[in-house]
Design an enzyme around this catalytic site. Structure first.
Site, mmCIF file in Angstrom:
data_model
loop_
_atom_site.group_PDB
_atom_site.id
_atom_site.type_symbol
_atom_site.label_atom_id
_atom_site.label_comp_id
_atom_site.label_asym_id
_atom_site.label_seq_id
_atom_site.Cartn_x
_atom_site.Cartn_y
_atom_site.Cartn_z
ATOM 1 N N ARG A 173 18.895 -6.048 13.331
ATOM 2 C CA ARG A 173 18.945 -5.971 14.786
ATOM 3 C C ARG A 173 18.216 -7.181 15.395
ATOM 4 O O ARG A 173 17.003 -7.307 15.267
ATOM 5 C CB ARG A 173 18.290 -4.699 15.305
ATOM 6 C CG ARG A 173 18.425 -4.604 16.816
ATOM 7 C CD ARG A 173 17.851 -3.359 17.436
ATOM 8 N NE ARG A 173 18.133 -3.398 18.858
ATOM 9 C CZ ARG A 173 19.208 -2.866 19.436
ATOM 10 N NH1 ARG A 173 20.082 -2.206 18.719
ATOM 11 N NH2 ARG A 173 19.411 -2.988 20.727
ATOM 12 N N ASP B 149 0.812 -1.224 0.000
ATOM 13 C CA ASP B 149 0.000 0.000 0.000
ATOM 14 C C ASP B 149 0.848 1.278 0.000
ATOM 15 O O ASP B 149 2.023 1.261 0.325
ATOM 16 C CB ASP B 149 -0.950 0.013 1.211
ATOM 17 C CG ASP B 149 -0.220 -0.116 2.544
ATOM 18 O OD1 ASP B 149 0.788 -0.849 2.622
ATOM 19 O OD2 ASP B 149 -0.643 0.530 3.522
ATOM 20 N N GLU C 119 -0.350 -1.920 5.249
ATOM 21 C CA GLU C 119 0.560 -1.802 6.401
ATOM 22 C C GLU C 119 0.326 -0.486 7.122
ATOM 23 O O GLU C 119 0.535 -0.383 8.323
ATOM 24 C CB GLU C 119 2.017 -1.899 5.936
ATOM 25 C CG GLU C 119 3.025 -2.036 7.071
ATOM 26 C CD GLU C 119 3.343 -0.725 7.764
ATOM 27 O OE1 GLU C 119 3.479 -0.717 8.998
ATOM 28 O OE2 GLU C 119 3.434 0.317 7.077
#
Ligand code: NI
Length: 396
Positions: free
Chosen positions: A182, A83, A141
């Site tokens: 990470r 999106d 999202e």
């Protein structure tokens, strides 16, 4: 030839095709939950390549499947969000958005093009690997409750038994050719806080006859910061920010109510729930103590992004192997939100950053701005590394 080299060569060979996909998506952005043409376009590419896919996940989502020729029970997944954002693009580029007021300003065009690029590469190499790779093209999202949570609700993990999932996101200040990882906690949970402080308005010269919601609001704002500074564990980063206060009075008019909007972010689900209660108690308690009241509406957003430590450590070593250790950087925790987090609360997941900046070419604009753009060379890494990580995972 080693598989790694084959992937690197194919990523280069497919560059123009992947760039064309990215440009098509960039020119034709669609808002969250409305990605109908985007979905058709993704399906048309999968169709052309003979890749099996299912449509209509949350209306516009797609799950594609590529099976390696050698049998294996292992299944991993690659996720791309599809999106765009309600922003008017101001870049003067040949691939500028054709949809007024809508722009791929968060790089989801890059994520989708990279995932399709990875699919082209992995499909070509099908004879070389064992196992199954799922491609999750996920809507919305950018909008609560997030396409990820809805795909999971619709049975993503029951119908496609993936054992791990990889996601990537553009990073505007990391140079093209680099990626960042990470392990562990990475991005924050994010919740929207709406407060309505109610009192009794009237003439500003006669406060003794009124219940002043503006003063109550001031007390609440200051007191709520103690949720962050005194209640949160010092080792659990927590943010509470209010960006909108509306008291529609005047110099001599005290209004009846004040409305506030804020955001709450942290990295611990238990603390998140406790903090919601604390915020509610403090806001309502202070308002009541001054004779007013406070309505509290907390809209839960995404959970925090947890990068499975084992999967992420392995992904770091695979990425170093693929692109050289000097091109793989450590990321700091980042208190923005991302609905990829929903996957990671079900299966081992890792969400990493793709460098898209080019400081010489002045491509450095932040995401969510009208001037965001990428150095398109990043698509070679975007597709190639994703393909490599998936295959290494299946092989591990
Ligand atoms: Ni994004």
């Amino acid at each position: 030839m080693e598989l790694k080299e084959q992937i690197q060569n194919l990523a280069q060979a497919y560059f123009e095709e992947i760039r064309a996909i990215r440009r098509h998506l960039h020119q034709n952005p669609e808002l969250s939950f409305q990605e109908f043409n985007t979905s058709n376009y993704i399906a048309s590419i999968l169709e052309k390549e003979g890749i099996e896919y299912e449509r209509n996940w949350v209306k516009t989502g797609i799950v594609a499947t590529i099976m390696g020729q050698k049998p294996s029970g292992k299944i991993t997944a690659i996720r791309a969000d599809i999106d765009a954002l309600p922003i008017q693009e101001t870049n003067e580029v040949p691939y500028k958005s054709c949809n007024d007021g809508v722009m791929h300003a968060c790089g989801h065009d890059v994520h989708t093009a990279s995932a399709l690029g990875a699919a082209l590469i992995l499909n070509d190499l099908r004879d070389e690997w064992a196992g199954t790779i799922k491609f999750v093209f996920q809507p919305a999202e950018e909008k609560l409750p997030g396409g990820a949570s809805l795909m999971i609700k619709e049975g993503l993990f029951e119908r496609h038994k993936m054992q791990s999932i990889f996601g990537q996101h553009v990073q505007h200040d990391l140079p093209e050719g680099k990626v960042g990882f990470r392990p562990g906690k990475y991005m924050a949970s994010c919740d929207e806080i709406y407060l309505t402080v109610k009192g009794k308005g009237g003439h500003g010269a006669l406060p003794h006859n009124l219940v002043d919601p503006v003063m109550i609001t001031a007390q609440i704002l200051v007191a709520l910061q103690q949720v962050v500074s005194r209640q949160a564990k010092p080792l659990t980063p927590t943010v509470l920010s209010f960006g909108r206060i509306e008291a529609n009075g005047a110099t001599n008019i005290i209004p009846d109510k004040v409305e506030l909007q804020g955001t709450f972010r942290t990295y611990d689900e238990e603390w998140r729930d406790q903090a919601h209660l604390k915020i509610t108690e403090i806001a309502t308690g202070i308002a009541q103590s001054f004779g007013g009241n406070c309505e509290v509406d907390i809209r839960k957003g995404y959970p925090f992004v947890f990068n499975d430590e084992d999967l992420t450590e392995k992904a770091i070593s695979w990425a170093k192997d693929y692109m050289g250790a000097e091109n793989v950087v450590d990321l700091e925790m980042r208190p923005t939100g991302e609905d990829f987090s929903f996957y990671g609360h079900h299966i081992p997941a890792t969400f990493y950053r793709l460098g898209v900046a080019n400081f010489e070419k002045n491509i450095t604009s932040s995401i969510h701005t009208s001037t965001f753009d990428i150095d398109e060379k990043a698509l070679v890494t975007g597709a190639g590394l994703m393909a490599f990580l998936a295959l290494k995972k299946l092989d591990s």
